[in-house]
Design a protein around this motif. Structure first.
Motif, PDB file in Angstrom:
ATOM      1  N   SER A  47      48.451  40.460 -58.700  1.00  0.00           N
ATOM      2  CA  SER A  47      49.513  40.718 -57.728  1.00  0.00           C
ATOM      3  C   SER A  47      50.262  42.005 -58.051  1.00  0.00           C
ATOM      4  N   ILE A  48      50.579  42.217 -59.321  1.00  0.00           N
ATOM      5  CA  ILE A  48      51.261  43.449 -59.728  1.00  0.00           C
ATOM      6  C   ILE A  48      50.396  44.665 -59.415  1.00  0.00           C
ATOM      7  N   ALA A  49      49.098  44.582 -59.668  1.00  0.00           N
ATOM      8  CA  ALA A  49      48.192  45.699 -59.398  1.00  0.00           C
ATOM      9  C   ALA A  49      48.104  45.990 -57.904  1.00  0.00           C
ATOM     10  N   ILE A  50      48.052  44.954 -57.080  1.00  0.00           N
ATOM     11  CA  ILE A  50      47.963  45.145 -55.628  1.00  0.00           C
ATOM     12  C   ILE A  50      49.250  45.748 -55.091  1.00  0.00           C
ATOM     13  N   ILE A  51      50.399  45.271 -55.554  1.00  0.00           N
ATOM     14  CA  ILE A  51      51.688  45.815 -55.110  1.00  0.00           C
ATOM     15  C   ILE A  51      51.805  47.288 -55.493  1.00  0.00           C
ATOM     16  N   THR A  52      51.387  47.624 -56.704  1.00  0.00           N
ATOM     17  CA  THR A  52      51.423  49.026 -57.145  1.00  0.00           C
ATOM     18  C   THR A  52      50.505  49.889 -56.288  1.00  0.00           C
ATOM     19  N   PHE A  53      49.301  49.407 -56.029  1.00  0.00           N
ATOM     20  CA  PHE A  53      48.345  50.164 -55.219  1.00  0.00           C
ATOM     21  C   PHE A  53      48.867  50.376 -53.803  1.00  0.00           C
ATOM     22  N   THR A  55      51.991  50.374 -52.777  1.00  0.00           N
ATOM     23  CA  THR A  55      53.138  51.288 -52.826  1.00  0.00           C
ATOM     24  C   THR A  55      52.673  52.739 -52.921  1.00  0.00           C
ATOM     25  N   ILE A  56      51.746  53.004 -53.813  1.00  0.00           N
ATOM     26  CA  ILE A  56      51.220  54.370 -53.944  1.00  0.00           C
ATOM     27  C   ILE A  56      50.525  54.800 -52.662  1.00  0.00           C
ATOM     28  N   LEU A  57      49.796  53.908 -52.028  1.00  0.00           N
ATOM     29  CA  LEU A  57      49.104  54.226 -50.775  1.00  0.00           C
ATOM     30  C   LEU A  57      50.107  54.592 -49.675  1.00  0.00           C
ATOM     31  N   PHE A  58      51.180  53.809 -49.533  1.00  0.00           N
ATOM     32  CA  PHE A  58      52.173  54.100 -48.492  1.00  0.00           C
ATOM     33  C   PHE A  58      52.895  55.421 -48.754  1.00  0.00           C
ATOM     34  N   PHE A  59      53.243  55.690 -50.018  1.00  0.00           N
ATOM     35  CA  PHE A  59      53.879  56.973 -50.319  1.00  0.00           C
ATOM     36  C   PHE A  59      52.938  58.143 -50.057  1.00  0.00           C
ATOM     37  N   SER A  60      51.665  57.974 -50.358  1.00  0.00           N
ATOM     38  CA  SER A  60      50.686  59.034 -50.090  1.00  0.00           C
ATOM     39  C   SER A  60      50.536  59.274 -48.600  1.00  0.00           C
ATOM     40  N   LEU A  61      50.456  58.202 -47.824  1.00  0.00           N
ATOM     41  CA  LEU A  61      50.355  58.355 -46.365  1.00  0.00           C
ATOM     42  C   LEU A  61      51.621  58.992 -45.790  1.00  0.00           C
ATOM     43  N   TYR A  62      52.778  58.613 -46.317  1.00  0.00           N
ATOM     44  CA  TYR A  62      54.033  59.190 -45.863  1.00  0.00           C
ATOM     45  C   TYR A  62      54.062  60.693 -46.132  1.00  0.00           C
ATOM     46  N   GLU A  63      53.675  61.092 -47.340  1.00  0.00           N
ATOM     47  CA  GLU A  63      53.639  62.517 -47.681  1.00  0.00           C
ATOM     48  C   GLU A  63      52.645  63.263 -46.804  1.00  0.00           C
ATOM     49  N   LEU A  64      51.513  62.659 -46.513  1.00  0.00           N
ATOM     50  CA  LEU A  64      50.513  63.290 -45.652  1.00  0.00           C
ATOM     51  C   LEU A  64      51.056  63.494 -44.251  1.00  0.00           C
ATOM     52  N   VAL A  65      51.733  62.493 -43.713  1.00  0.00           N
ATOM     53  CA  VAL A  65      52.302  62.601 -42.365  1.00  0.00           C
ATOM     54  C   VAL A  65      53.403  63.665 -42.338  1.00  0.00           C
ATOM     55  N   VAL A  66      54.269  63.697 -43.336  1.00  0.00           N
ATOM     56  CA  VAL A  66      55.360  64.668 -43.371  1.00  0.00           C
ATOM     57  C   VAL A  66      54.810  66.090 -43.512  1.00  0.00           C
ATOM     58  N   GLU A  67      53.832  66.298 -44.372  1.00  0.00           N
ATOM     59  CA  GLU A  67      53.245  67.636 -44.521  1.00  0.00           C
ATOM     60  C   GLU A  67      52.575  68.078 -43.243  1.00  0.00           C
TER      61      GLU A  67
END
Length: 73
Positions: A47-53, A55-67
């Motif tokens: 569960s900890i690994a999935i939550i971390t993954f 979170t990183i995925l959403f931040f990466s997608l957010y940065e991609l959309v903003v750029e």
């Protein structure tokens, strides 16, 4: 068969299933039980690994959309 006398007590009988010694459980009656420590299972770590993954995925997608938005703007 007539030569044998009947056995008088349990101690004299053979093949007793129950021991003759009395069991005294009063010494443990008032002792507080120690709580068992719960073992952390594989599911917790997964569960900890999935939550971390995620979170990183959403931040990466957010940065991609903003750029992308900044470039087109």
């Amino acid at each position: 068969m007539q030569g044998k006398k009947p056995l008088r007590s349990r101690e004299e009988r053979t093949h007793n299933l129950v021991s003759i010694e009395p069991y005294d459980n009063t010494s443990d009656a008032y002792r507080k039980e120690q709580p068992k420590r719960a073992e952390t299972g594989f599911g917790f770590y997964l569960s900890i690994a999935i939550i971390t993954f995620v979170t990183i995925l959403f931040f990466s997608l957010y940065e991609l959309v903003v750029e992308t938005w900044v470039r087109f703007k």
